[in-house]
Design an enzyme around this catalytic site. Structure first.
Site, PDB file in Angstrom:
ATOM      1  N   ASP A  99      23.793  -1.350 -84.274  1.00 48.36           N
ATOM      2  CA  ASP A  99      23.558  -1.630 -82.847  1.00 48.36           C
ATOM      3  C   ASP A  99      24.869  -2.015 -82.192  1.00 48.36           C
ATOM      4  O   ASP A  99      25.150  -1.663 -81.058  1.00 48.36           O
ATOM      5  CB  ASP A  99      22.604  -2.810 -82.638  1.00 48.36           C
ATOM      6  CG  ASP A  99      21.280  -2.625 -83.334  1.00 48.36           C
ATOM      7  OD1 ASP A  99      20.870  -1.470 -83.520  1.00 48.36           O
ATOM      8  OD2 ASP A  99      20.655  -3.646 -83.672  1.00 48.36           O
ATOM      9  N   HIS A 126      21.598  -5.359 -85.633  1.00 46.44           N
ATOM     10  CA  HIS A 126      21.915  -4.568 -86.821  1.00 46.44           C
ATOM     11  C   HIS A 126      23.374  -4.135 -86.656  1.00 46.44           C
ATOM     12  O   HIS A 126      23.828  -3.923 -85.528  1.00 46.44           O
ATOM     13  CB  HIS A 126      21.108  -3.274 -86.905  1.00 46.44           C
ATOM     14  CG  HIS A 126      19.631  -3.444 -86.941  1.00 46.44           C
ATOM     15  ND1 HIS A 126      18.852  -3.464 -85.815  1.00 46.44           N
ATOM     16  CD2 HIS A 126      18.782  -3.562 -87.990  1.00 46.44           C
ATOM     17  CE1 HIS A 126      17.591  -3.591 -86.158  1.00 46.44           C
ATOM     18  NE2 HIS A 126      17.509  -3.660 -87.472  1.00 46.44           N
TER      19      HIS A 126
END
Ligand code: XLS
Ligand code: NI
Ligand code: NI
Length: 447
Positions: free
Chosen positions: A112, A109
């Site tokens: 992240d 993501h």
């Protein structure tokens, strides 16, 4: 060992390249069944399985749960002076891990990879800065991005949804985030882009205009697709179904629901399904059911490989350990021709009390071995052909005569009914389920 890590610091010292040692090995840090270069059918194991590591579970999750504090004090966070610096250490640690494990792909993501900033512009700046570093590491190691995605569920602004939020400004902010995540996915040569709509659903129908929200979701997806194509993205868009959690009801409930949605809104040309084992279970389906349903609808794409805990009822995201389940999954995947752009992404996390650095390796080794065994069993089922021959024979009455006419759509309902009266008596045969289950068990132990 030095050649297997890529940053300035080694984050998993004492652990070298994980190699295949075979089923008799008692080395916990070796593969027992996953032999990357071994040919199974026409392809190497690694090309069948296309393993990807989920950045969020392996390098971001800290072991905390709704009842307790973090238990995984990641060195890449402890060492850093700022969130950006931590993100850089984390990236190095991740690539060290991918390289040592021998996984060829990863998934992330946006959040992240890089921390959210004070404004959309700052968030983007962080993301592009980290993506530039990831690009270098990809080049140096040969590791590829299976898919990217945007986290449209963690920030409080998404509490009422992202694309389906009743407040327009949130929908627009979600678009800003997805646009940057798509840009970065393209920049990193991502083979796919995933939409998992964690908050795209409702908690109560009393405050929800369900029709409007679904229309907004479709508009958002279509516009994001158009943008990505305009920027030259050639990869596949995935929708990852999940029935609930964190919402009471998620619009992307399961494969069949998503397929209907995609077709209704004309999105089925560009979008495929990313099927997660644990989500299948939450929807009350077998993993293989979801895979076969997507395959039947021509929408099979990729897999989030994990397992649930049937007695729990939430997304426990455990590492796969059941040969039975992976054999049936790989059978479904081989039958549909295997992965093209997709792969097996370990959307799985080690347990809260798994606190040794080696645990992350052992978890993935086990998952990869479990799928390698599943693949070999599935290939045996296919090579032997007993199951498919049985299924073929079971439908043989449609191969010729009136059955074939029905198949081709050449019989009216009156014709069909007339034939029914003519037959008078039905030709019923045994489904032989128990025999087939016994055969499957033979394949399971036949390795
Ligand atoms: C959560 C989902 C999520 C997606 C990516 O349940 O599985 O991790 O895979 O957003
Ligand atoms: Ni997932
Ligand atoms: Ni999940």
């Amino acid at each position: 060992m030095a050649e297997y890590y890529v940053g300035n610091k080694e984050y998993f010292p004492g652990i070298g390249k994980i190699i295949y040692e075979g089923p008799k090995s008692d080395n916990p840090l070796a593969f027992k069944y996953y032999d990357a270069e071994k040919k199974v059918g026409k392809k190497k194991m690694k090309d069948h399985l296309r393993f990807a590591i989920a950045y969020w579970h392996s390098f971001c999750a800290d072991g905390s749960d709704p009842f307790g504090a973090p238990t995984h004090p990641h060195p890449w966070i402890v060492d850093a002076k700022s969130p950006l610096e931590a993100a850089e250490h984390k990236l190095n640690a991740a690539f060290e891990f991918f390289t040592k494990l021998g996984a060829e792909f990863y998934c992330f993501h946006d959040r992240d990879l890089a921390p959210e900033g004070e404004s959309p512009a700052e968030s983007e700046k962080n993301l592009f800065a980290l993506a530039a570093k990831a690009k270098k590491l990809q080049k140096a190691t040969g590791i590829k991005l299976l898919w990217g995605t945007a986290n449209l569920f963690s920030h409080p602004r998404f509490m009422n949804g992202a694309a389906t939020n009743p407040e327009f400004s949130v929908v627009a902010l979600a678009a800003a985030q997805v646009k940057a995540a798509i840009d970065v996915t393209i920049e990193l040569g991502g083979q796919g882009y995933t939409f998992w709509g964690g908050r795209e659903g409702y908690m109560s129908l009393l405050n929800t205009d369900l029709k409007k929200e679904k229309e907004h979701l479709a508009k958002f997806l279509g516009a994001a697709r158009d943008y990505a194509r305009k920027q030259g993205f050639k990869g596949v868009f995935y929708i990852e179904p999940k029935p609930m959690e964190p919402t009471k009801h998620q619009y992307d409930y399961d494969v069949e629901t998503v397929a209907g949605f995609l077709r209704y809104y004309g999105l089925d040309k560009d979008f495929r399904l990313n099927i997660e084992a644990n989500h299948a279970e939450l929807a009350g389906h077998d993993f293989a059911h979801e895979l076969e349903t997507a395959a039947a609808l021509g929408l099979f794409g990729s897999v989030d490989a994990n397992r649930g805990e049937p007695r729990n009822g939430w997304d426990t995201d455990q590492f796969p350990t059941s040969y039975y389940e992976t054999a049936l999954a790989m059978y479904a995947i081989l039958k549909v021709g295997g992965f093209t752009s997709g792969g097996l992404n370990f959307d799985a996390k080690i347990r809260r009390n798994s606190i040794d650095p080696a645990d992350l390796f052992e978890a993935h080794i086990g998952g990869m071995d479990t799928f390698a065994v599943g693949l070999e069993i599935a290939q045996r089922i296919i090579d032997d052909g007993k199951l498919s021959a049985f299924v073929k024979k079971r439908y043989a009455s449609f191969n010729s005569g009136d059955g074939a006419k029905f198949d081709k759509g050449e019989l009216s309902f009156e014709d069909l009914a007339k034939l029914g009266s003519k037959y008078g008596k039905a030709g019923i045969t045994s489904g032989k389920q128990e025999r087939l289950e016994n055969i499957l068990n033979q394949y399971l132990l036949g390795l």
